[in-house]
Design an enzyme around this catalytic site. Structure first.
Site, short mmCIF file in Angstrom:
data_model
loop_
_atom_site.label_atom_id
_atom_site.label_comp_id
_atom_site.label_asym_id
_atom_site.label_seq_id
_atom_site.Cartn_x
_atom_site.Cartn_y
_atom_site.Cartn_z
N ARG A 273 6.47 -20.38 -0.68
CA ARG A 273 6.70 -19.32 0.31
C ARG A 273 7.76 -18.38 -0.26
O ARG A 273 8.77 -18.83 -0.80
CB ARG A 273 7.18 -19.84 1.67
CG ARG A 273 7.22 -18.68 2.71
CD ARG A 273 7.58 -19.11 4.12
NE ARG A 273 6.85 -20.30 4.49
CZ ARG A 273 7.20 -21.12 5.48
NH1 ARG A 273 8.26 -20.83 6.21
NH2 ARG A 273 6.50 -22.20 5.73
N SER B 132 1.68 27.84 18.06
CA SER B 132 2.93 28.01 17.34
C SER B 132 4.03 28.36 18.33
O SER B 132 3.79 29.04 19.32
CB SER B 132 2.78 29.11 16.30
OG SER B 132 4.04 29.62 15.94
#
Lengths: 431, 431, 431, 431
Positions: free
Chosen positions: C307, C268
């Site tokens: 497509r 930390s």
């Protein structure tokens, strides 16, 4: 999601067919009255139509059949309503509106009505949370980051953070503006002819429905729907954060608080000693479901031309589902928070579990003037790495001796906790 | 309260309380019989319990109340079932199982039953699509990419591609293995003691339920649930692709095919001339909703320890919702495809809309031997850029003259279309 | 998601431009060779083209500019590749393919290559988990449901459940069939003319790419893409379940295991004593992100005609993102599991926290023969409700005395734990 | 490594490592200055720190390694920054902040900077759309519902509806309040001691960063992050609706408008005659991806205690991804709308395709006074059902004769179109 008594009990009251049908009928009644006020039809026609706009007069199975054919419920209702209306007024049914106007406004009505209920539940949640924040303003507990003890906080601060979430949700929900939808068959209101008549009718319709006026219809501009969906999911999310904290604090090893023990509540079918976080579980389930529904509404924004071929129709159930989940989650949260049993001694005991390491930052801070940042860090890290209480591990140096007791007392390392609680309380009260 | 008639008509039959309750009861009955077969309890107890496992004997409102308290429906049902059972057999109710076993297996049963129905609808979709693929094997239409004409295809090929989606969905759904869940209170089956007894009972339970055996319980290993959710959403997706094509081909300017005109079907409330793609719309709405539900199931995989506190409970409704949407979408798709009205002349007319430019690739290909790739491209691009028919715009060169008619006939530029259709048909038949 | 050294360190190696470009070039090379083998072009052309198919020869910035104009990267690459190819072979570049064929196959190649890496990481995860399952087969710990102690389990069983998730993910990923995409401009392969030539070329292309043959192209039939996305998200989900368990067990109050302490790992910035679950956190972050990406792929199935105009193009990044997240999560999980530090004494201590109530079910079961189900339940519930150890709270009746020590020993209440571990190990080994 | 050039060209400029690092450094510089202003450290320390807060001074690969160990980039940057700072000022680096403060504020800075760019692109979109709405106020075209002709509208009205979406997005984005995050290691700011000092420092920090003040930190109260994500997805959604309309109107059969033809833009690799909707496609792809990312942020709200173990860390990339997609979509939309080529004659031709049936509602309305609602409906339905122009199919009755030409002229059946356009323009200008 359709109504289910079993799951509605856990997850909130579904919007049922009758609630939807009545909302549709309310819109038809308002449409007729608005048309009358705009001079489009006689007001006795409007009243005759409004008089039969009661859900109980309609045959739901027949409406369902017609809905399947028509592709939306409004067309079915209009046909049935026309048949129910007095013969003379039949030509005045559904004047100026299109099925999307009807369904969109009906959903707005349902949102409006449900929002009142959600807000009331959130009021209960907030009120109960205020009590916790005030009562436990100084109740020490461990602040946890990444699920590990970090620094002392108070349970009042945790409650204040929960409260901030509730305040935020109520504010967002209240700020959401519900506007009328009135565009006719292709968003031009052409069947009404005159722009002035159309505008009069639209304002009147909005007033009858209690919706905000919207001069421009929004048949395929769905930002407000998608945004409402997210707002409801966010409301569930803030409650789910609270629920997760409750679950974590109810863990056997933590045991700092508990959901209320009620007869039969949270009972395991096979483990007689357990007390399950039933409300918290339901809230988290509701949030998990709400996110999926909200994502559908965000996706649904891609709508074709002047009315969509699927994306709009796929909004109805997710929106109603979100209302139900938000209401259910808020009701469960009220029950959960109002009934919380707090074990302040256990909170204090847990806070000491690290042998004072939870105050490492305080001690580093206190040692810095004498030892410098790196020096202070090194001394405390070394002590923290040894087994046993941190304080006892510190070297017997003059600098350590000079610390006194204060840095070792969590009640003296709470920083702005009090002011944060004050702010959260004040912000709630400012709603 | 029944599931929503209005929306079930459009989106599919919801899994109602009764269907769920009966599935739970079927699991309890199977559990009792499996226990009897494993020697854990007398078989007359098992039969006595099984005899009262009928949903109609239970008070749904009372079960809902108990569900709210317990947090899941199984606990409520067990209590009520115990009360209903003959006094002597009461101690034999719910032996060895835990509420998660009951609910998970009940959901598997529902999946199993619904899957049969979804499969049957998909069979209808596929069968109707086969007919289209065969009948229109040579029906010319424009192939469209990015929504623009690209090259000629046949409607049979489009149908074959739709069919491939249906084949894929049926295959995926059938391949999904539904396994029994049997782990007891914490996934050890400790209350049964002996491993051999437990294994016997598990195998017997699986057999009674028609589920695959699973030697390891999976209370928080939810891959199969998440995967099933995706599979159902994918099934909806393949149908929605078909529905989108139908909607696009029904556009006023395209008008190549139409959903069946039925009395009252697809009627607009204000536009008497329209024929709306009602089934296609419902299918797309179903897919849009299904994706949100499936994403909830993917998110739900993060489950705590030996039973989750929210993520599991938040699976139930999304899973049932997906079953309903897949069934509804498949039923609508069957109706849609079986009723399609095809305008093959319009297909041919549309194919000519670009003045032969849809065959530009064919002409480039035919010119390449003489002009080289760049040369052929340049000639055709120049001709395509002029107004009027492409063929007339081509320069009067010997190379162009040598082309003859063939490159200008779309029926000669279909490549592997026939073999693709053959493959799709064969793959469907191989199911 | 685009590459980022900062986040790739945490979340996995992104698929970068070079990896994608090389895959596209590999497809172009394979296409040329397949065409040569089908007799469509001279094989020296194919080899000349293949010889320049190296990413380092291309100017990425220029490709990006062309990609913006063309709407997909394949068109840009084809133009640049044509320019790079020897003049004589230029006409042979990209024969028979369309940009979708190129991009889809390139993505399949990337999936194929990444899958090997994901599988290798999962192998490490599984191997390390096997060791845990074997070593801790009898290490007692609390089984927890709804985050509360339920019954004893062993840590070996928990590891076996984790292992089952890894086994499942590897199996699903391996079973995913990657098929070749070969359809040409509109899915007919018309430019190749003969069906036989096209089929030969397709089979050859598949062989060169190491993909499964697919007689039917799938330009808008995207089930396999959506399914792969879900499979990758599910793999992340099974790892995230493991990560969540690790986080919960690393909690200060639980402290039963820890991620490996490495220099600088899990430190930390302000709290010197903390050891954060860094790998677990990254895995859960990856899963959370993966679900969103997978839902996009499920939504993307609704693709227009031959497509799509958006839905296909919106698949590329989510699919590559999922590969990266699955690889990153698997790598982090290997690191996490291989380095786990287990505190078996703490597991035992925690198991006793309820004063033996975690064995309530065992005692009820043991008392049932003498007291009946309801009687046994009542006695144990009453004892459990008193403070202090459960055993001491039991009444001094002959039935209780007759219990002996066994029901109070968690090692005797593990049911099928051993056989479950055996099964998970055997199933892993059967992969 | 830079973000993906290939996809950034299509989808928008990714937030790269350098942009993120600089934002983190900007926060560290502001933190030091705020601390100096609050009297926590000497101002020459602050300036010395700020002087080295330049991304180019840092080694990204080294930061990446440290980020992997620490689990977030802030810790790595703080260590490197401390090493870079003059020896005397090192103890003043990162005073009062925690890594979450740094990362959250850095992300807020990035949002703030990107929002300016998104807003500028939306300004271009809106400005171009205003021109369309004004120029085509009276350009007749078909209004389409469920993808079928419904009634006449004007292209100006369609543009006005698009504009309303842009107005809404700009308003939502501007109204989003970006607040400072300042809570320290566990949300109490304990290391700063005095509440007054902490408040001074927080206000100063907010001022330096240009963020709104937030008296309460929000480390696990993530509503504003989730809400921003939805707002960005909604912005993409409104643009995607516009893009879908463009794609539909560009269809070969519709051909009413086109994206600008630019050299190389929208070119097909194999079809020389096509002009693809490249920008529209990218916008729709962006929206599809944005929804998935936004759903991740909604899921991410369930965060543990005072800092989450995964859900927070899984926010970073989705949030940055959303900013990029919104910017990219807005830029593409500006390009698309500014370059639209409109074919007003084709719009008129298409409007006549139904042989006047698109005016059926107008004729029904006009006939109602004479024939009643049902009578008028019946006459028009019957005529519409015959082939040929609607007008010619109407019966030669006095009522029909009395209609005159007006009901058959779409320019007379536009209802409130003009006022709707006026409103949309006025609303845009009121921003």
């Amino acid at each position: 999601m359709p109504p289910s008594e079993l799951f509605d009990a856990l997850l909130g009251p579904s919007v049922g067919d009758t609630e939807l049908l009545q909302a549709i009928l309310d819109v038809e009644a308002a449409l007729a009255r608005a048309a009358a006020e705009a001079g489009v039809l006689p007001s006795d026609h409007a009243e005759a139509i409004a008089a039969v706009c009661e859900a109980r007069r309609f045959d739901m199975a027949e409406l369902a059949r017609a809905t399947r054919l028509a592709g939306n419920p409004a067309i079915a209702v209009v046909a049935a309503l026309t048949a129910l209306a007095p013969a003379g007024a039949r030509g005045s049914v559904h004047i100026g509106g299109t099925s999307q106007d009807i369904v969109d406004n009906a959903l707005q009505l349902i949102v409006q009505r449900r929002r009142v209920r959600i807000d009331a539940h959130l009021d209960h949640v907030g009120t109960a949370t205020v009590t916790l924040a005030e009562r436990h303003r100084s109740t020490l507990m461990a602040g946890r980051t990444l699920m590990q003890h970090a620094l002392p906080i108070t349970f009042g601060l945790k409650a204040a953070q929960w409260l901030a979430g509730v305040t935020d949700s109520r504010r967002r929900l209240r700020q959401h503006v519900l506007t009328v939808q009135f565009g006719g068959a292709a968003g031009t209101l052409a069947s009404l002819g005159s722009t002035a008549v159309a505008a009069t009718m639209r304002r009147s319709l909005a007033a009858h429905l209690g919706l905000a006026d919207a001069p421009l219809p929004w048949p395929t501009a769905r930002a407000q729907v998608a945004s409402l969906g997210s707002t409801l999911a966010i409301a569930c999310g803030s409650l789910a954060k609270m629920a997760l904290d409750v679950e974590l604090l109810m863990q056997t090893e933590v045991a700092e608080l508990f959901e209320r023990a009620a007869i039969g509540k949270g009972v395991s079918s096979t483990l007689p000693h357990k007390r399950n976080p039933v409300s918290a579980v339901s809230i988290r389930a509701a949030h998990q479901q709400a996110v999926g529904l909200a994502s559908t509404l965000l996706f649904a924004m891609v709508q074709e031309h002047e009315r969509a071929a699927g994306a709009w129709q796929g909004e109805w159930e997710p929106l109603m589902g979100l209302l139900r989940l938000a209401e259910g989650a808020a009701a469960q949260a009220a029950d959960m928070v109002e009934g919380l049993e707090i074990d302040i001694e256990r909170m204090r005991t847990n806070l000491d579990l690290t042998g004072g390491r939870v105050l490492a930052e305080a001690i580093v801070t206190a040692l810095r003037p004498a030892l410098g940042r790196d020096g202070a860090d090194a001394v405390v890290r070394a002590a923290a790495a040894q087994p046993g209480p941190l304080r006892a591990n510190l070297p017997a140096t003059p600098e350590v001796a000079a610390l006194g007791d204060t840095p070792f007392d969590p009640a003296h390392y709470l920083g702005s906790t009090d002011s944060f609680i004050d702010y959260a309380l004040a912000d709630w009260r400012s709603l």
